[in-house]
Design an enzyme around this catalytic site. Structure first.
Site, PDB file in Angstrom:
ATOM      1  N   VAL A 163       2.470  -1.793   0.532  1.00 10.54           N
ATOM      2  CA  VAL A 163       1.206  -2.453   0.864  1.00 10.54           C
ATOM      3  C   VAL A 163       0.907  -3.657  -0.009  1.00 10.54           C
ATOM      4  CG1 VAL A 163       0.120  -0.421   1.881  1.00 10.54           C
ATOM      5  CG2 VAL A 163      -0.059  -0.800  -0.586  1.00 10.54           C
ATOM      6  N   TYR A 164       1.719  -3.944  -1.004  1.00 15.59           N
ATOM      7  CA  TYR A 164       1.463  -5.130  -1.812  1.00 15.59           C
ATOM      8  C   TYR A 164       1.623  -6.372  -0.941  1.00 15.59           C
ATOM      9  CZ  TYR A 164       1.860  -2.234  -6.072  1.00 15.59           C
ATOM     10  OH  TYR A 164       1.689  -1.291  -7.053  1.00 15.59           O
ATOM     11  N   ALA A 165       0.563  -7.168  -0.861  1.00 16.05           N
ATOM     12  CA  ALA A 165       0.533  -8.351   0.003  1.00 16.05           C
ATOM     13  C   ALA A 165       0.914  -7.989   1.436  1.00 16.05           C
ATOM     14  CB  ALA A 165       1.449  -9.449  -0.532  1.00 16.05           C
ATOM     15  N   GLY A 217       3.068  -5.990   2.598  1.00 13.13           N
ATOM     16  CA  GLY A 217       4.515  -5.993   2.797  1.00 13.13           C
ATOM     17  C   GLY A 217       5.192  -7.245   2.279  1.00 13.13           C
TER      18      GLY A 217
END
Length: 327
Positions: free
Chosen positions: A52-54, A56
């Site tokens: 979920v960072y950025a 994907g």
């Protein structure tokens, strides 16, 4: 950089990890490439990301760097699954969601396996045995080499790790737990850290510099360009801009002046060398900041300084740790 075993496993990782929370959002590809190069040149191996960072983007960016600039075998690659993107943070650790998320992560990262796959949070709506079975499937299929969890409380961690140990050979023992830990946040010492040590899990502290506050740069105000001045991350930093935190930062700065090192070295060395800790995970805005943090490698805090920092930052637990025998 000195390697350490991740808990009671054979996996060896560098004793500092590189985090990618801001990659593909505040950190572009050129800067990320510089950070990764500095990290590997310093002997680092553990690189931590999440699906979920950025949304994907961090995995996509890291995947491009692993394809074009860095040999995959030079990196101990860790990612997470279980968080669901959206305006409100929520979790889904069902077997279907986790395994689908892992396959998506592998495509983004351009690899057939990750070295450490972590459940991003505890999901009370999913039976824990179902969540843990997804870890078993991932390791048995070769898509993950080791498994861990993030953000589990003491009882949740103990329950999960004990369940996995109950059937030797049939289930995948947990290798690690990741949770925030610094001089400004010592809550894991009450139950999580003792449980991890007893059960043989490596501890990967997140935000080891107190969300940047322990660098000393917030003593007057949030400087331009810092996380505290960011519209996205200002609320993340704000809880540590308190009078109590300021006293701890003052103690760190005093110790740093006496040792002729930056405050971040003192704060980082303190958490890196705590019992049970394997590798704090660093996040940096620039490669220059990262290089400064990585130069902590040769520092070991004198006993008297460690004790002073322990005292000034000691958490107040009260019951059941306090002696209530006279009541």
């Amino acid at each position: 950089m000195e390697p350490r075993h991740l808990g009671r496993t054979g996996l060896r990782v560098s004793r500092l990890g590189l985090g990618t929370l801001t990659w593909a959002r505040d950190t572009g590809e050129r800067e990320a490439a510089d950070q990764l190069k500095h990290f590997l040149d310093a002997g680092g191996t553990l690189v931590d990301t999440a699906d979920v960072y950025a949304d994907g983007g961090a995995e996509h960016l890291l995947g491009r760097l692993l394809r074009d600039r860095v040999p995959r075998e030079d990196v101990v690659l860790a990612t997470k699954a279980g968080s669901v993107p959206g305006l409100e943070r929520r979790f889904d650790t069902s077997r279907g969601h986790l395994l689908s998320a892992l396959d998506t992560s592998l495509r983004r990262l351009g690899t057939d396996h990750v070295d450490l796959w972590q459940v991003h949070a505890y999901d009370p709506a999913t039976p824990l045995d179902e969540t843990l079975h997804a870890l078993d499937v991932a390791v048995a299929s070769g898509r993950a080499r080791y498994a861990g969890v993030c953000g589990f409380s003491g009882w949740q961690l103990a329950k999960a790790a004990t369940w996995q140990l109950a059937s030797p050979g049939a289930r995948t023992p947990l290798a690690a737990t990741q949770m925030e830990y610094s001089l400004l946040q010592r809550g894991i010492e009450r139950e999580v850290l003792p449980a991890a040590v007893d059960l043989g899990l490596g501890v990967l502290p997140a935000s080891p510099l107190g969300r940047g506050v322990l660098t000393g740069k917030y003593r007057q105000s949030a400087p331009p360009g810092s996380r505290g001045a960011s519209g996205v991350l200002s609320a993340f930093v704000a809880p540590y801009l308190t009078a109590a935190a300021a006293r701890i930062v003052d103690a760190v700065t005093t110790a740093a002046d006496g040792l002729a090192v930056p405050p971040l070295h003192v704060a980082l060395a303190w958490v890196r060398d705590r019992p049970g800790v394997t590798a704090p995970v660093l996040g940096a805005r620039t490669s220059q900041q990262l290089s400064e943090a990585l130069s902590v490698e040769g520092l070991s805090l004198p006993l008297e300084i460690r004790r002073a920092l322990d005292d000034v930052s000691a958490p107040v637990h009260h019951y059941p740790d306090q002696d209530w025998s006279e009541l």
